[in-house]
Design an enzyme around this catalytic site. Structure first.
Site, mmCIF file in Angstrom:
data_model
loop_
_atom_site.group_PDB
_atom_site.id
_atom_site.type_symbol
_atom_site.label_atom_id
_atom_site.label_comp_id
_atom_site.label_asym_id
_atom_site.label_seq_id
_atom_site.Cartn_x
_atom_site.Cartn_y
_atom_site.Cartn_z
ATOM 1 N N GLU A 167 2.667 2.074 22.435
ATOM 2 C CA GLU A 167 3.690 2.034 21.374
ATOM 3 C C GLU A 167 3.539 0.777 20.512
ATOM 4 O O GLU A 167 3.759 0.816 19.300
ATOM 5 C CB GLU A 167 5.100 2.040 21.986
ATOM 6 C CG GLU A 167 5.459 3.275 22.795
ATOM 7 C CD GLU A 167 5.129 3.125 24.282
ATOM 8 O OE1 GLU A 167 4.067 2.542 24.602
ATOM 9 O OE2 GLU A 167 5.928 3.588 25.110
ATOM 10 N N THR A 200 -24.762 8.855 54.018
ATOM 11 C CA THR A 200 -25.144 9.193 52.643
ATOM 12 C C THR A 200 -25.983 8.057 52.047
ATOM 13 O O THR A 200 -26.933 8.304 51.304
ATOM 14 C CB THR A 200 -23.884 9.490 51.800
ATOM 15 O OG1 THR A 200 -23.208 10.593 52.398
ATOM 16 C CG2 THR A 200 -24.223 9.833 50.364
#
Ligand code: NAP
Length: 391
Positions: free
Chosen positions: A83, A227
């Site tokens: 704003e 991983t």
């Protein structure tokens, strides 16, 4: 980039209806013009994807006599709210104008002064709000303050799209944890790698590009030790100028390769979560390379999410294999699932699958996703949905 980055959102802005998520009213709120301007707010807000946490994504547009006279978005935490930028752009013309903003203007002194006061001082006549801020410090207070000062306030324009854009922020506020998103790529026969552990690549380039955009919109991406050992991933967003998430490795034993790509921290930071006393020599090596290490008495997905919440994160992407994914689901660290399915078959009775053991033994116990959507990406198919919430 802006439109693409939204590609994984369940309510893509193009698809959104004007229905409001309220049990009492399903009426359209606002005119088509209001909707278009609110969509512009969302477009502006998305420019800061991945950069605003713990704050929300917010865009604002000021309109007078049917013309846009000021726009702004919240770029990152500590910077002014949307704003303020829009008011600065509009200058004195903001007096008597209408401001559109996708989230209720704040009403408290935080890092910046309350936007409700700024709007009243600027003399805006009307405020059109996409959704009420769930933050207890705001929660309707901004709207009440504006109405108390005689400003007309309309609430709920494009509300579903506004909720979707800030779903991670809302989850963080309501549950005091980041939103956990489990993403995996699998073959048509449900494998995330070959039985050798080789997994480059399961899906097409198109799908991988979308994953890069998804990373750019998230605060952190988590993998487990296996991983790192098997895939040696980068886990970056692979786009010039785009945000890179914090790359997080969960490893209890720290029996990890010394020269993994994740230890190169020039492009993106890396954090290793481990258990107290694990492999001190390796911890020293990581610290020398600029990798952060945090030890837990007992390392669990919930501990990891609690820690990332304390660091101010809204969204965490789980890009791990099935062992860690099962543990994360079981502990409620995952709310949203994105499965990319490639039309290929690898076979292998020992090839890894996306989710390990959840202790469920009958199909009636299966976790049925809610709000499910399907989409084709190149030659692959994306299925996305939300896990049922634990009561
Ligand atoms: N296609 C895809 O989307 C995709 C994505 C990711 C991985 N993959 C594949 O998946 C395979 C690896 O899967 P994975 O499930 O074995 O490995 P993972 O995702 O690396 O998870 C297991 C590892 O996480 C660590 N961990 C730390 N805390 C844990 C906890 N509370 N519960 C469980 N694990 C914890 C342990 O590491 P330490 O042993 O170091 O302690 C454990 O070995 C690889 O073949 C890889 O290529 C595929």
């Amino acid at each position: 980039m802006v439109a693409q980055a939204d590609a994984f959102s369940a309510n893509n802005t193009q698809d959104n209806t004007l229905l409001v998520r309220s049990p009492v009213s399903k009426e359209k709120i606002g005119s088509d013009f209001d909707s278009r301007i609110m969509q512009r707010c969302l477009e502006l807000a998305r420019r800061a994807l991945g950069r605003t946490s713990p704050n929300p994504l917010v865009g604002a547009v000021i309109v007078k006599d049917g013309e846009i006279i000021g726009e702004g978005f919240h770029p990152r935490v500590g910077e002014p709210h949307a704003e303020v930028f829009a008011l600065r752009a509009a200058g004195v013309n903001a007096r008597g104008a209408t401001i559109y903003v996708n989230l209720e203007p704040c009403n408290h002194y935080g890092r910046t002064p309350p936007c409700s006061e700024g709007l009243i001082t600027a003399g805006v006549a009307k405020v059109v709000v996409g959704m009420v801020d769930p933050n207890p410090l705001v929660a309707g207070g901004g709207i009440a303050r504006l109405r108390g000062a005689g400003v007309e306030v309309v609430v709920g324009v494009e509300e579903a799209a506004c909720q979707q854009l800030n779903e991670a922020f809302v989850h963080r506020i309501l549950h005091k944890r980041p939103l956990g998103i489990l993403k995996y790529a699998m073959t048509l026969d449900g494998k995330i790698a070959a039985s050798s552990g080789h997994s480059a690549w399961v899906t097409s380039q198109d799908a991988r590009s979308e994953v890069h955009q998804l990373r750019a919109a998230c605060d952190a991406v988590i993998v487990g030790g296996n991983t790192v050992r098997h895939d040696n991933p980068y886990l970056t967003s692979h786009q010039v100028g785009a945000h890179n998430p914090l790359r997080v490795v969960m490893s209890r034993h720290l029996n990890l390769p010394e020269n993994a790509r994740l230890w190169q921290t020039a492009e993106a930071p890396t954090l290793v979560l481990t258990e107290v006393g694990a492999n001190p020599h390796f911890q020293d090596l990581l610290l020398k390379q600029g990798v952060e290490v945090v030890e837990f008495a007992s390392l669990t997905p919930d501990q990891a999410m609690a820690y990332l919440y304390e660091r101010g994160f809204c969204s965490v992407l789980w890009e791990c294999g099935g062992t860690l994914a099962a543990s994360a689901i079981a502990q409620g660290a995952v709310q949203k699932v994105l499965a990319i399915i490639a039309p290929k078959i690898i076979g292998g009775s020992n090839a890894p699958t996306p989710v390990g053991d959840l202790g469920l033994t009958t199909m009636t116990e299966a976790l049925s996703l809610e709000r499910v959507r399907w989409r084709v990406i190149g030659t692959d198919c994306l299925v996305e949905g939300y896990l049922p919430q634990k009561s």
